[in-house]
Design an enzyme around this catalytic site. Structure first.
Site, PDB file in Angstrom:
ATOM      1  N   LYS A  33     -10.319 -15.178 116.135  1.00 29.94           N
ATOM      2  CA  LYS A  33      -9.223 -15.459 115.174  1.00 29.94           C
ATOM      3  C   LYS A  33      -9.363 -14.559 113.941  1.00 29.94           C
ATOM      4  CE  LYS A  33      -9.725 -19.042 112.245  1.00 29.94           C
ATOM      5  NZ  LYS A  33      -9.602 -18.759 110.814  1.00 29.94           N
ATOM      6  N   ASN A  34     -10.596 -14.453 113.392  1.00 32.42           N
ATOM      7  CA  ASN A  34     -10.740 -13.760 112.109  1.00 32.42           C
ATOM      8  C   ASN A  34     -10.676 -12.245 112.232  1.00 32.42           C
ATOM      9  OD1 ASN A  34     -10.773 -16.220 110.943  1.00 32.42           O
ATOM     10  ND2 ASN A  34     -12.997 -16.325 110.722  1.00 32.42           N
TER      11      ASN A  34
ATOM     12  N   CYS B  61      -8.270 -23.227 104.051  1.00 36.52           N
ATOM     13  CA  CYS B  61      -9.123 -24.407 104.142  1.00 36.52           C
ATOM     14  C   CYS B  61      -9.689 -24.779 102.775  1.00 36.52           C
ATOM     15  CB  CYS B  61     -10.314 -24.080 105.034  1.00 36.52           C
ATOM     16  SG  CYS B  61      -9.980 -24.460 106.727  1.00 36.52           S
TER      17      CYS B  61
ATOM     18  N   ARG C 194     -12.333 -20.054  96.729  1.00 33.13           N
ATOM     19  CA  ARG C 194     -11.889 -18.903  97.532  1.00 33.13           C
ATOM     20  C   ARG C 194     -11.023 -17.921  96.734  1.00 33.13           C
ATOM     21  NH1 ARG C 194     -11.020 -20.440 103.583  1.00 33.13           N
ATOM     22  NH2 ARG C 194     -12.098 -18.471 103.800  1.00 33.13           N
TER      23      ARG C 194
ATOM     24  N   ASP D 249     -19.607 -20.405 109.215  1.00 31.05           N
ATOM     25  CA  ASP D 249     -18.606 -21.073 110.057  1.00 31.05           C
ATOM     26  C   ASP D 249     -19.231 -21.904 111.170  1.00 31.05           C
ATOM     27  OD1 ASP D 249     -16.091 -18.443 109.922  1.00 31.05           O
ATOM     28  OD2 ASP D 249     -16.760 -19.959 108.495  1.00 31.05           O
TER      29      ASP D 249
ATOM     30  N   ARG E  34      -5.797 -24.814 114.115  1.00 25.88           N
ATOM     31  CA  ARG E  34      -5.583 -23.526 113.430  1.00 25.88           C
ATOM     32  C   ARG E  34      -6.490 -22.473 114.029  1.00 25.88           C
ATOM     33  NH1 ARG E  34      -6.009 -23.995 107.030  1.00 25.88           N
ATOM     34  NH2 ARG E  34      -5.948 -21.751 107.353  1.00 25.88           N
TER      35      ARG E  34
END
Ligand code: EPZ
Length: 430
Positions: A22-23, A117, A122, A305, A397
Site C-alpha cells: 500500500k505505502n 490515522c 504527523r 507498522d 484502508r
C-alpha cells in the site's frame, strides 16, 4: 457500520498470498501523473486508501482506467486542475504525494492538508522544507498546501528527521528539477526503493535509494512505463504474527524475505520457527512463546507498522516484555481495547510494559487505527470466545479481503453489519 465477528481458538494453518505494498503504491500512483504518457501499474492492493487516491487523481482530470482490481492505467496529460481539495483527498495521509508530483511536473500544486490515522500529530514540515529548498514558494492557507515555483533547482537537502514521506516526496519533485539534488538522512524503507525504481523506469535519474544518501539528476520529461508494485511487508508481517498468536503454521507467499528480516528475528527470539524460501516465509509456533524487548526504528529496524501486532503476541507470551515506540507519539491507543480482552499492559510515555497472560478472552473492541485494528483481530483469533471488532473501515484502508484470507487459513471470522448477524454467527460456531 461493518464489523468483524471472530470465534477464537483455531490455529491458522496453510498458505496466504500477500498483495502489493500500500505505502509504495500510494506514492507510485501519485508519481504516475508526472508524465503525459500512459503508465500501467500492476500488483496494486485493492484497499480503501488506494481507491480513494485513484478517485482524487481522476477528480483533477487524469485518465484512470481500472483494468482489474489490481491493475490500473493512468494518463496525466488531461490534468487541468492543480487544486486537489476534494472529499477523497482529505481522507488519506498520502495525499501529500500529489504535492510533490504536481509541483515537479507543473511547478505548482494546491492540495488539501493530509488526513490519515490518529497515531500522532504527523506534521509535513520536512516535506515543505524540501520543496522550499528546491525553489518553491510554499504556503498553508485555508487547509490547503500551496506550492509554486518559477524554476525548480537541484540542491543539497539534509532531513532533520528520517521521514519516509518527505524522502519520497522530495525525490519525486527533484526528479524533474534542474540539476543535481542530494537528499541526506533519507529513509531506507523498501517502498522508498520501489518508488525510485518506478521513477527511473519512467526515465528519471535516481541513485542511492535504500541508503541514507539519495542522488537525483533532474530530467525535463518522464515517459510511459509498465510497473509492478513490490509485495507488502506489513501485510506479510501481520499474517506472520497471526500465525504466532494462534500457535499455527502459516506460509506467507509472494514476499521478499529480506524485507521481513526484523520481523523474522523477533519471531525467532520469542520461540517461533521461521523458514525462508525465495519468495515465501513459513512461520510455525508449536512451542510456548516467551518474552522479549522491542524498539521500533526506521528500516531496517523493527517497523513501527508492526508494533501493535508484536505487542498482541507478547501479551500472551510468558514473562514480561517491553515495546518501545520511537517513531510516533501516540501509537498505543489499542492498549485500552486489549485490556478489555484481559491483557496486562502498562504504558509509560513511549514504552509499553507487557506482562504475558495465559489467554485473551473475547470482547467487543474498536479499531483505533489501521494496524492497531489488525492487531485486535489477531487478539480475537487467539482469544477464548467471541470478539467483535468495530470501526473496521480503518483495517480495510490497508488490508485486502482480510477476513477472507484469515478464514481460508482456518479462522472463524466473518464481516457482519448487524447484531442479528452477530447472533447468527455465535449460534453457528457454538
Ligand atoms: C509512512 O508514513 C507510512 N504511511 C506509515 O504507515 C508508516 O508508519 C511511516 O511511514 C513510518 O514507516 C504511508 O506511507 C502512507 P514518516 P509517513 O514521515 O511518511 C515525523 C500505515 O500503517 N515527521 O516516516 O507519514 C512523523 O511525525 C502507515 O500504513 C515530521 O516530524 O511517516 C513521525 O514521527 C501508518 N515531519 C516520523 O517523522 C514531517 O514532515 C516518521 O514519519 C514528516 C514526518
Amino acid at each position: 457500520m461493518d464489523e468483524y465477528v471472530i470465534k477464537g481458538g483455531n490455529p491458522l494453518v496453510g498458505e496466504v498470498e500477500i498483495g502489493g505494498a500500500k505505502n509504495a503504491a500510494l506514492a507510485i500512483l501519485s508519481a504516475a501523473v508526472m508524465t503525459d504518457e500512459t503508465v500501467t501499474i500492476e500488483n496494486l492492493p485493492n484497499v480503501g486508501d488506494i481507491n480513494v487516491l485513484l478517485n482524487a487523481i481522476k477528480e483533477i482530470g487524469a485518465r484512470v482506467d481500472r483494468v482489474d482490481a489490481h491493475t490500473v492505467k493512468i494518463n496525466g496529460s488531461f490534468i487541468r486542475d492543480f487544486n486537489v481539495d476534494n472529499e477523497y483527498i482529505r481522507k488519506i495521509r498520502a495525499s501529500y504525494y500529489l504535492i510533490g508530483a504536481l509541483l515537479g511536473k507543473y511547478k505548482r500544486a494546491e492540495v488539501a492538508l493530509p488526513g490519515g490515522c490518529n497515531i500522532g500529530s504527523r506534521p509535513i514540515d520536512l516535506h515543505l522544507k524540501g520543496f522550499s529548498a528546491l525553489g518553491a514558494k510554499v504556503d498553508i492557507r485555508h487547509g490547503l498546501v500551496l506550492a509554486e515555483a518559477e524554476r525548480l533547482i537541484g540542491t543539497h537537502i539534509y532531513l532533520d528527521k528520517v521521514s519516509v514521506g518527505a524522502t519520497i516526496n522530495i525525490m519525486m519533485t527533484a526528479s524533474m528539477a534542474e540539476g543535481k539534488t542530494i537528499i541526506e538522512n533519507a529513509a531506507k524503507e523498501p517502498h522508498v526503493v520501489d518508488v525510485a525504481n518506478f521513477l527511473n523506469s519512467m526515465g528519471a535519474n535516481i541513485r542511492g535509494a535504500g541508503t541514507d544518501v539519495i542522488r537525483i539528476v533532474g530530467v525535463e520529461k518522464l515517459h510511459k512505463t509498465e510497473y509492478s508494485v513490490i509485495p507488502d511487508q506489513i501485510e506479510a508481517g501481520t499474517f506472520m504474527f497471526a500465525a504466532a498468536a494462534t500457535k499455527g503454521d502459516v506460509t506467507v507467499k509472494n514476499v521478499i524475505p529480506k524485507h521481513l528480516e526484523a520481523t523474522t528475528a523477533k519471531l525467532l527470539e520469542i520461540g517461533c520457527e521461521v523458514e525462508e524460501f525465495d519468495d515465501a516465509v513459513r512461520v510455525v509456533a508449536s512451542k510456548p512463546l516467551h518474552h522479549t524487548q522491542v524498539t521500533t526504528l526506521t528500516y531496517p529496524g523493527f517497523p513501527t507498522d508492526m508494533q501493535p501486532q508484536m505487542a498482541v503476541v507478547l501479551g500472551i507470551a510468558e514473562g514480561t516484555s517491553t515495546v518501545t515506540e520511537s517513531i510516533f507519539e501516540n501509537r498505543f491507543k489499542y492498549v485500552d481495547e486489549l485490556t478489555r480482552m484481559g491483557a496486562k499492559i502498562k504504558v509509560e510515555s513511549n514504552i509499553a510494559i507487557i506482562n504475558g497472560v495465559e489467554r485473551y478472552t473475547g470482547a467487543r473492541v474498536n479499531a483505533p487505527d489501521l494496524r492497531a485494528g489488525a492487531a485486535l483481530v489477531i487478539a480475537g483469533l487467539a482469544a477464548d470466545g467471541i470478539t467483535v471488532v468495530d470501526d473496521i473501515y480503518y483495517i480495510e484502508r490497508g488490508y485486502e479481503e482480510f477476513e477472507k484470507k484469515l478464514a481460508a487459513l482456518g479462522a472463524m471470522i466473518e464481516k457482519v453489519s448487524s447484531e442479528k448477524e452477530i447472533q447468527k454467527f455465535t449460534l453457528k460456531v457454538s
